[in-house]
Every structure is written in structure tokens, then in C-alpha cells.
Write an enzyme that holds these catalytic residues in place. Structure first.
Site, short mmCIF file in Angstrom:
data_model
loop_
_atom_site.label_atom_id
_atom_site.label_comp_id
_atom_site.label_asym_id
_atom_site.label_seq_id
_atom_site.Cartn_x
_atom_site.Cartn_y
_atom_site.Cartn_z
N HIS A 149 3.71 -5.88 0.40
CA HIS A 149 4.88 -6.46 -0.29
C HIS A 149 4.84 -7.99 -0.30
CE1 HIS A 149 6.74 -2.57 -0.58
NE2 HIS A 149 6.88 -2.43 0.72
N ASP A 198 0.87 4.08 0.00
CA ASP A 198 2.11 3.87 0.77
C ASP A 198 3.27 4.37 -0.12
OD1 ASP A 198 3.18 1.78 3.16
OD2 ASP A 198 4.58 2.07 1.51
N HIS A 254 5.99 3.13 -0.73
CA HIS A 254 6.62 2.04 -1.48
C HIS A 254 5.62 1.40 -2.45
CE1 HIS A 254 8.76 2.22 2.47
NE2 HIS A 254 9.81 2.17 1.67
N ASP A 291 4.05 6.43 5.17
CA ASP A 291 5.48 6.64 5.14
C ASP A 291 5.92 7.61 4.04
OD1 ASP A 291 4.65 4.72 3.32
OD2 ASP A 291 6.04 3.17 4.01
ZN LIG Z 1 5.93 1.59 2.85
#
Ligand SMILES: [Zn+2]
Length: 312
Positions: free
Chosen positions: A127, A163, A165, A250
Site C-alpha cells: 500500500h 493479498d 487488499h 489475509d
Molecule cells: Zn492485506
């Protein structure tokens, strides 16, 4: 040259990034390191000697003013520097050692010392923006590593991000860069809000960024099938010399931050698949970096399954 089954980067220095009562906590990496020891990965793998990323290496992806700011925050033990992101006195050493691991792994794999590497690092990176921290991430390890690969003469890099996200920071780094392909599968709508199908890059890079947003009730088979189909299509198109993986765990069913419906054994399948993809396209060259994954027991199990799959 090869005296272990892969290159494995692990260090207690990653425990110096003290985030207190935060999901991205010290216990994550302590438990991964304990698993690596217990399951025999440390014994079976080669542990390279490596150095923290230099400012020059970080500058290949980040602005000079952000790197200076980050260094100051770390020196001050500044605490919360962004809504989700915490910095402590030890964060500089951990963050630069993580980015350094990613660069060292790329160099050794690209030079043929080994074909595969796993970097058990924290904080995560995908990120982090070029000029700001974001979402538990300080330095964008995988972006820095992809930039390092290019300085070594690598013409085309494929970054795969599974991931849960969206890897918004990584996508932003290479938005207009056709030499870096990027595939991200992620829960959507979800943090950080980006990663729509329509986001495909700009200019000459249009079509080199592939986003696979999936709803929260997506099953593991559909998740893995969509990832494989879209990634194989992009790999055919960009013909990578190297595959880099943002390996977050995750999407595990029990993850307290993310969560889809994957179980540890799905990461075995995913590991096996991506190692096969690397063999098909780039002589097996694969560098995997730990990103998210916040369940303190299940995440290390997922890492173990991932490594079993990669080396199967
Ligand atoms: Zn993540």
C-alpha cells in the site's frame, strides 16, 4: 551454487518495528520465524547475508523527501503517522532490511544463484505510495525490488498480488510503465477502495495492469481460478524475465482484518501454481515477499503451505 532448496530471508530485526496493539504486530513475524524453524525451512534453505536497502535503492521508487521524512519519524519514534500506520524507533532498521531482502533476493535469483526466494519480512509494503506511508506499509518492498530488477537488466517483471487488499501502491508505482505487469486479486468493495476492473494502466502501459475485484462471498476455487486465468493471460502478453509475488495471507477464512474463504491448503495450491508459472515463463525465477495476514496462528500455517507448494 545451490545448497538449500530456496533462498530464505528471515531476521529478528523485523521484530524491532514495534507497533504495540496493532494487527500488524511483532508476534506475526515472531510466529512465522518460529514456524520456519519448527518446520525445517531454516535448515533446508540458504540464508543469504544481506544488507538493508540503501537510500539510493529506496529512491528508485520513493521520493527523496518521503525517505527523509520516514527516517525522521523513525528516529523520533513518531507513533501513528497515518490513520492505520505506526512508526517506532526500530522501524527504520526493519523497513530498510525488508526492502533490502527483496532487492538481494532479486539480484541472486536474476544472477542464477537460485531460482526461488521467500522473504519473511515486515512491515508489509504494497500500500505504500511513492511519497507517503499507507495501510501498515512504510516502504513499498515489491516496487523497490522491481526497480532493482530493471537496473540488473531485467526487461519485463510480472508482479502478482494475492493479498486480500488491492496493491494500490504497487499499481501506482508502475501505472505508466509497460515493463512491469501487475495482477491483483482482492476483495471488493474493501480497503483501500481502488482496484476496479477498469484500472488497466495508462499510455504505453495500458493493459499491463490487471485487477480482479471479487465479492466477499467468493469461494476458494473461484478465487484461485480467476487468479490463474488472468495471470496466465498477462504472462503470455508481457513475457516476464522474473515473477515477484506480494504474498499476503489475509484472504484466509479466519483472518481478523481481511478474510475471504481460503484455508491454508489453498496457499499450497497457489504456491504450486505460481512456481509452475515461473518455470513456464522465466526459468523458474520467483521471489515471494510476505505482505499481510493477521491471524497469529493461521498466517504462519499459510506461509508453510505456500512454501510447500512453491518447492513441491
Ligand atoms: Zn492485506
Amino acid at each position: 551454487m545451490r545448497d538449500g532448496i530456496m533462498l530464505l530471508y528471515h531476521s529478528e530485526i523485523f521484530e524491532k518495528h514495534n507497533t504495540g496493539n496493532h494487527p500488524e504486530c511483532v508476534a506475526r513475524i515472531a510466529n512465522v520465524n518460529a514456524m520456519l524453524e519448527k518446520k525445517g525451512w531454516i535448515k533446508q534453505s540458504t540464508k543469504p547475508n544481506w544488507l538493508a536497502a540503501t537510500v539510493e535503492q529506496c529512491r528508485r521508487n520513493h521520493t527523496e523527501s518521503y525517505i527523509e521524512q520516514l527516517h525522521r519519524w523513525c528516529d523520533q519514534g513518531a507513533g501513528r503517522v497515518e490513520s492505520d500506520t505506526v512508526v517506532s524507533i526500530g522501524s527504520w532498521d526493519a523497513a530498510t532490511l525488508g526492502a533490502g531482502a527483496a532487492c538481494d533476493a532479486v539480484r541472486r535469483v536474476f544472477n542464477g544463484e537460485d531460482t526461488q526466494a521467500f522473504c519473511a519480512i515486515r512491515p508489509p509494503g504494497h500500500h505504500a505510495l511513492q511519497d507517503a506511508p499507507m495501510g501498515f506499509c512504510l516502504l513499498n518492498n515489491i516496487s523497490i525490488a522491481a526497480q532493482c530488477a530493471r537496473t540488473l537488466g531485467c526487461h519485463s517483471v510480472l508482479i502478482v498480488d494475492w493479498d486480500v487488499h488491492h496493491g494500490n501502491g504497487t499499481q501506482a508505482s508502475f501505472w505508466e510503465d509497460p515493463s512491469v505487469g501487475f495482477v491483483s486479486i482482492h476483495r471488493f468493495p474493501f480497503y483501500p477502495g481502488t482496484g476496479r476492473k477498469e484500472e488497466t494502466g495508462a499510455g504505453a502501459a495500458t493493459g499491463t495492469k490487471v485487477n480482479i475485484p471479487v465479492p466477499a462471498d467468493t469461494g476458494p476455487k473461484s478465487f484461485l481460478d480467476q487468479l490463474a486465468t488472468q495471470t496466465e493471460k498477462l504472462a503470455q502478453k508481457i513475457k516476464p524475465d522474473l515473477i515477484l509475488l506480494s504474498a499476503g495471507f489475509d484472504a484466509h477464512v479466519a483472518d481478523p482484518v481481511g478474510g475471504l474463504s481460503l484455508e491454508a491448503e489453498h496457499y499450497f495450491e497457489a504456491g504450486k501454481w505460481i512456481a509452475g508459472l515461473a518455470r513456464e515463463h522465466c526459468q523458474g525465477r520467483l521471489v515471494s515477499l510476505l505482505e499481510g495476514g493477521y491471524h497469529l496462528q493461521h498466517m504462519p500455517e499459510c506461509v508453510d503451505a505456500h512454501l510447500r507448494g512453491m518447492t513441491a
